[in-house]
Scaffold this motif. Structure first.
Motif, mmCIF file in Angstrom:
data_model
loop_
_atom_site.group_PDB
_atom_site.id
_atom_site.type_symbol
_atom_site.label_atom_id
_atom_site.label_comp_id
_atom_site.label_asym_id
_atom_site.label_seq_id
_atom_site.Cartn_x
_atom_site.Cartn_y
_atom_site.Cartn_z
ATOM 1 N N SER A 193 4.102 -19.980 43.448
ATOM 2 C CA SER A 193 3.715 -18.685 42.435
ATOM 3 C C SER A 193 4.824 -18.368 41.779
ATOM 4 C CB SER A 193 2.974 -17.288 43.149
ATOM 5 O OG SER A 193 4.141 -17.110 44.336
ATOM 6 N N LEU A 194 4.454 -17.209 40.500
ATOM 7 C CA LEU A 194 5.506 -16.667 39.826
ATOM 8 C C LEU A 194 5.200 -15.135 39.380
ATOM 9 C CD1 LEU A 194 8.117 -16.769 38.193
ATOM 10 C CD2 LEU A 194 6.902 -18.010 36.215
ATOM 11 N N GLU A 195 5.802 -14.323 40.008
ATOM 12 C CA GLU A 195 5.628 -12.913 39.930
ATOM 13 C C GLU A 195 5.903 -12.633 38.361
ATOM 14 O OE1 GLU A 195 4.273 -10.670 41.757
ATOM 15 O OE2 GLU A 195 3.887 -12.227 43.267
ATOM 16 N N GLN A 196 4.909 -11.492 38.024
ATOM 17 C CA GLN A 196 5.018 -10.731 36.837
ATOM 18 C C GLN A 196 6.633 -10.323 36.541
ATOM 19 O OE1 GLN A 196 2.033 -8.074 36.571
ATOM 20 N NE2 GLN A 196 3.305 -6.349 37.398
ATOM 21 N N GLY A 197 6.887 -10.204 35.268
ATOM 22 C CA GLY A 197 8.130 -9.752 34.724
ATOM 23 C C GLY A 197 9.357 -10.538 34.592
ATOM 24 N N ALA A 198 9.205 -11.969 35.211
ATOM 25 C CA ALA A 198 10.213 -12.845 34.828
ATOM 26 C C ALA A 198 10.362 -13.025 33.556
ATOM 27 C CB ALA A 198 9.571 -13.996 35.635
ATOM 28 N N GLU A 199 11.443 -13.614 33.097
ATOM 29 C CA GLU A 199 11.825 -13.742 31.573
ATOM 30 C C GLU A 199 11.710 -15.222 31.567
ATOM 31 O OE1 GLU A 199 14.994 -11.922 29.284
ATOM 32 O OE2 GLU A 199 15.982 -13.915 29.294
ATOM 33 N N ILE A 200 10.945 -15.803 30.604
ATOM 34 C CA ILE A 200 10.656 -17.377 30.463
ATOM 35 C C ILE A 200 11.243 -17.724 29.005
ATOM 36 C CG2 ILE A 200 9.169 -19.081 30.243
ATOM 37 C CD1 ILE A 200 9.435 -17.751 33.092
ATOM 38 N N ARG A 201 12.356 -18.586 29.164
ATOM 39 C CA ARG A 201 12.806 -19.233 27.903
ATOM 40 C C ARG A 201 12.675 -20.641 27.775
ATOM 41 N NH1 ARG A 201 15.810 -18.099 23.544
ATOM 42 N NH2 ARG A 201 16.354 -16.060 24.023
ATOM 43 N N ILE A 202 12.039 -21.109 26.920
ATOM 44 C CA ILE A 202 11.960 -22.546 26.671
ATOM 45 C C ILE A 202 12.675 -23.175 25.055
ATOM 46 C CG2 ILE A 202 10.747 -24.739 26.356
ATOM 47 C CD1 ILE A 202 8.659 -23.572 28.028
ATOM 48 N N GLY A 203 13.949 -23.538 25.121
ATOM 49 C CA GLY A 203 14.678 -23.626 24.121
ATOM 50 C C GLY A 203 14.761 -22.447 23.239
ATOM 51 N N ASN A 204 14.463 -22.088 22.008
ATOM 52 C CA ASN A 204 14.552 -21.096 21.193
ATOM 53 C C ASN A 204 13.673 -19.840 21.375
ATOM 54 O OD1 ASN A 204 17.104 -22.136 19.939
ATOM 55 N ND2 ASN A 204 15.810 -23.356 18.867
ATOM 56 N N SER A 205 12.533 -20.400 22.120
ATOM 57 C CA SER A 205 11.343 -19.388 22.408
ATOM 58 C C SER A 205 11.450 -18.572 23.553
ATOM 59 C CB SER A 205 10.216 -20.121 22.309
ATOM 60 O OG SER A 205 10.057 -20.735 20.942
ATOM 61 N N ALA A 222 15.538 -26.422 28.614
ATOM 62 C CA ALA A 222 15.747 -26.985 27.566
ATOM 63 C C ALA A 222 16.558 -25.975 26.688
ATOM 64 C CB ALA A 222 14.513 -27.109 26.351
ATOM 65 N N CYS A 223 17.611 -25.672 27.514
ATOM 66 C CA CYS A 223 18.707 -24.716 26.907
ATOM 67 C C CYS A 223 20.276 -25.287 27.278
ATOM 68 C CB CYS A 223 18.608 -23.153 27.469
ATOM 69 S SG CYS A 223 17.320 -22.407 26.619
ATOM 70 N N SER A 224 21.032 -25.150 26.428
ATOM 71 C CA SER A 224 22.407 -25.443 27.002
ATOM 72 C C SER A 224 23.183 -24.431 27.419
ATOM 73 C CB SER A 224 23.320 -25.719 25.700
ATOM 74 O OG SER A 224 24.639 -25.819 25.850
ATOM 75 N N PRO A 225 23.648 -24.265 28.566
ATOM 76 C CA PRO A 225 24.227 -23.098 29.270
ATOM 77 C C PRO A 225 25.102 -22.554 28.546
ATOM 78 C CG PRO A 225 23.940 -24.919 30.992
ATOM 79 C CD PRO A 225 23.278 -25.592 29.605
ATOM 80 N N GLU A 226 26.090 -23.325 27.948
ATOM 81 C CA GLU A 226 27.163 -22.856 27.075
ATOM 82 C C GLU A 226 26.569 -22.191 25.899
ATOM 83 O OE1 GLU A 226 27.073 -26.068 28.441
ATOM 84 O OE2 GLU A 226 28.510 -25.878 29.867
ATOM 85 N N ARG A 227 25.666 -22.759 25.126
ATOM 86 C CA ARG A 227 25.142 -22.101 23.990
ATOM 87 C C ARG A 227 24.607 -20.671 24.396
ATOM 88 N NH1 ARG A 227 22.740 -27.156 20.463
ATOM 89 N NH2 ARG A 227 24.459 -28.252 20.476
ATOM 90 N N LEU A 228 23.661 -20.593 25.349
ATOM 91 C CA LEU A 228 23.035 -19.572 25.935
ATOM 92 C C LEU A 228 24.292 -18.627 26.196
ATOM 93 C CD1 LEU A 228 20.330 -18.035 26.140
ATOM 94 C CD2 LEU A 228 20.190 -19.150 28.746
#
Length: 551
Positions: A501-513, A417-423
């Motif tokens: 699986s998803l290992e700890q340490g990953a950065e997760i972004r959904i929209g503005n959160s 839910a992120c615009s690559p250009e805006r991010l």
């Protein structure tokens, strides 16, 4: 000097839903209540009275509440000097964006007011809250406090209606174009024929129909104010040498015979098919074509392939650049820091390592993603047995992945839910803020932190302006860039699906959160809770409770 409290407190046994424990609780006070006064007496104590949150000083010796809630007093001593700080934890707290109201209730102490539903509704009315009030939630909260002696904290009791943004006009294909990812063979290669790329069409054939944009629906905040939606934009296609546009019906026909490409539901073209029988190397040079291209060999390092139509490469792409206004499919490996694949539509690959991708449609990777950067306006799919290691994946829609990272690998960044250009803009502004703060620290050490030095003050103003910009910045592609709430409904509909699986340490972004994983995750789904805008993980399987991920 004597400090006089004008509210009562008591130690009560309170339940938090799991166990009972002793807690000091103050009585509920209304807004405008006198909380503390300093009075002269014979003692040698000296008090300084300070107003904390939701408290104001009438004068240096009197503090009163500005909101209804629960007062707390904190006293610190330094010799004979005492400092008293008084705060109010509000009973009802309105979110900064004006979209929700949260309720906090504590069991009443003996002899104090017991807060009921009518009092809460009265407080909401005084605050101007008129829309989206959840009276059943208020009633249940009051019953819980009264009957179970439990506290209620940050319960949402009011929520505005988010606007529903309109959908842009799009193309509905009238052809049998299979939109599934290409079928993976036993050797890991992809059979592009499963995608029905290079579909032959005849002159005059009905290719697609323009579907009209929708207007959406206005929202309403908790004060009853209407919040405008984003109205969908019509799809406008110009008639050219390859297509005929019937304006009255929206029907698109082929102006000539050839192969058809439809990219991202918004672009259509009919071209010739150009076939390269072997590798793209020094014998062919760079390829630039208005046609669709099939390359039956590899694309060697340093070479470029540019096409208007679909591009299919049966072999590998090593350190080369592939660009298409339509769709791209590559059967072999894509490797090398200089390897970049760009498409207006979808991109389908088998394997990618140390390379980058950007596309207007969706990305599908059958096997592995290692140390790569993928940016997609649509979805990113690398399901089942696919392995993703130390990569950045940014999707305008959702992401579905197999195994993400290992115990020893660097962590990946996953954003939906992120615009690559805006991010990209957001990250650039954040980097500028960090760099300016370092400059401010160094310059302050030279001229003093309170100096009116021109360069120092300019840096401080610039940092403050950039921080304000980020606070108001919206990364969700469905909403306005400067209205974070406008894309919340869309963001809450997107997800990250973990199939292995998803290992700890990953950065997760959904929209503005944003959240960082503190623990590894098993198969499950990561979504955004629209009520509190927190990222939530729901494990796969029955009777497994959702977990809020750490910010």
């Amino acid at each position: 000097m004597k400090l006089q409290r004008h509210f009562k407190s008591a130690q009560l046994e309170v339940s938090d839903g799991q166990s009972n424990h002793k807690l000091e609780i103050s009585e509920w006070v209304s807004g405008g209540s006198i909380l503390i006064t300093l009075e002269s007496d014979s003692s040698k104590d000296s008090f300084i009275l300070q107003a904390g949150e939701n408290v104001e000083l009438i004068d240096s010796s009197t503090a009163r509440s500005t909101l209804a809630g629960y007062p707390s007093l904190d006293i610190t001593e330094s010799g004979s000097q005492k400092t008293a700080v008084i705060n109010i934890e509000p009973m009802v707290a309105i979110s900064e964006d004006g979209w929700s109201v949260r309720l906090t209730l504590y069991p009443p102490i003996p002899g104090s007011v017991e807060v009921g539903g009518e009092l809460i509704l009265e407080q909401l009315e005084q605050l101007g809250v008129r829309f989206g009030i959840r009276e059943n939630a208020i009633k249940s909260a009051c019953e819980k406090v009264s009957q179970e002696r439990s506290m209620v904290q940050n319960l949402i009791i009011c929520r505005g209606r988010l606007p529903v943004n309109g959908k842009d006009g799009w193309l509905r294909s009238e052809l049998e174009l299979d939109v599934r990812p290409g079928k993976e063979s036993l050797d890991g290669s992809i059979d592009y024929k499963e995608r029905n790329l290079f579909v032959d069409v005849r002159q005059g054939q009905h290719l697609a129909t323009i579907v009209s944009a929708t207007s959406g629906m206005v929202g309403k905040d908790i004060y009853g104010n209407e919040v405008p939606q984003r109205v969908g934009e019509p799809l406008v296609l110009s008639q050219g040498e390859d297509i005929i546009v019937e304006a009255a019906t929206g029907i698109i026909r082929a102006a000539c015979a050839g192969v058809v490409s439809i990219a991202n539901g918004r672009d259509i073209r009919v071209t010739n098919l150009q076939v390269i029988g072997g590798d793209v190397d020094y014998s062919t040079g760079n390829i630039r074509s208005k046609a669709a291209i099939e390359i039956r060999g590899d694309v060697l390092p340093g070479f470029k392939v540019t096409a208007d139509g679909d591009v299919v490469i049966n072999g590998e792409v090593s350190g080369a650049q592939i660009t298409s206004k339509s769709n791209v499919m590559i059967g072999g490996r894509v490797t090398g820091k200089n390897a970049h694949i760009e498409a207006g539509g979808d991109i389908t690959l088998n394997f990618i390592e140390e390379a980058s991708i950007s596309c207007g449609g969706s990305v599908t990777v059958a096997s592995s993603i290692y140390f790569s950067d993928i940016r997609s306006d649509g979805s990113i799919i690398a399901p089942g047995g696919a392995k993703i290691v130390a990569s950045t994946l940014i999707a305008g829609e959702s992401i579905t992945l197999g195994q993400v990272d290992t115990i020893s690998s660097p962590s990946s960044i996953l954003a939906v839910a992120c615009s690559p250009e805006r991010l990209e803009t957001y990250n650039a502004v954040q980097e500028a803020i960090n760099a300016d703060k370092i400059k401010i620290t160094r310059l302050s050490a030279l001229v003093g932190p309170d100096s009116e030095h021109e360069e120092l003050q300019a840096l401080i103003r610039q940092t403050r302006d950039n921080e304000t910009l980020l606070h108001q910045f919206n990364l969700v592609p469905d909403g306005s860039a400067d209205e974070p709430a406008s894309g919340l409904r869309y963001a809450s509909q997107q997800k990250i699906v973990i199939e292995t699986s998803l290992e700890q340490g990953a950065e997760i972004r959904i929209g503005n959160s944003l959240a960082t994983l503190r623990t590894s995750l098993e198969p499950g789904t990561i979504t955004l809770d629209p009520d509190d805008e927190k990222i939530v993980y729901k494990p796969t399987g029955e009777n497994k409770l959702p977990i809020t991920l750490s910010v």
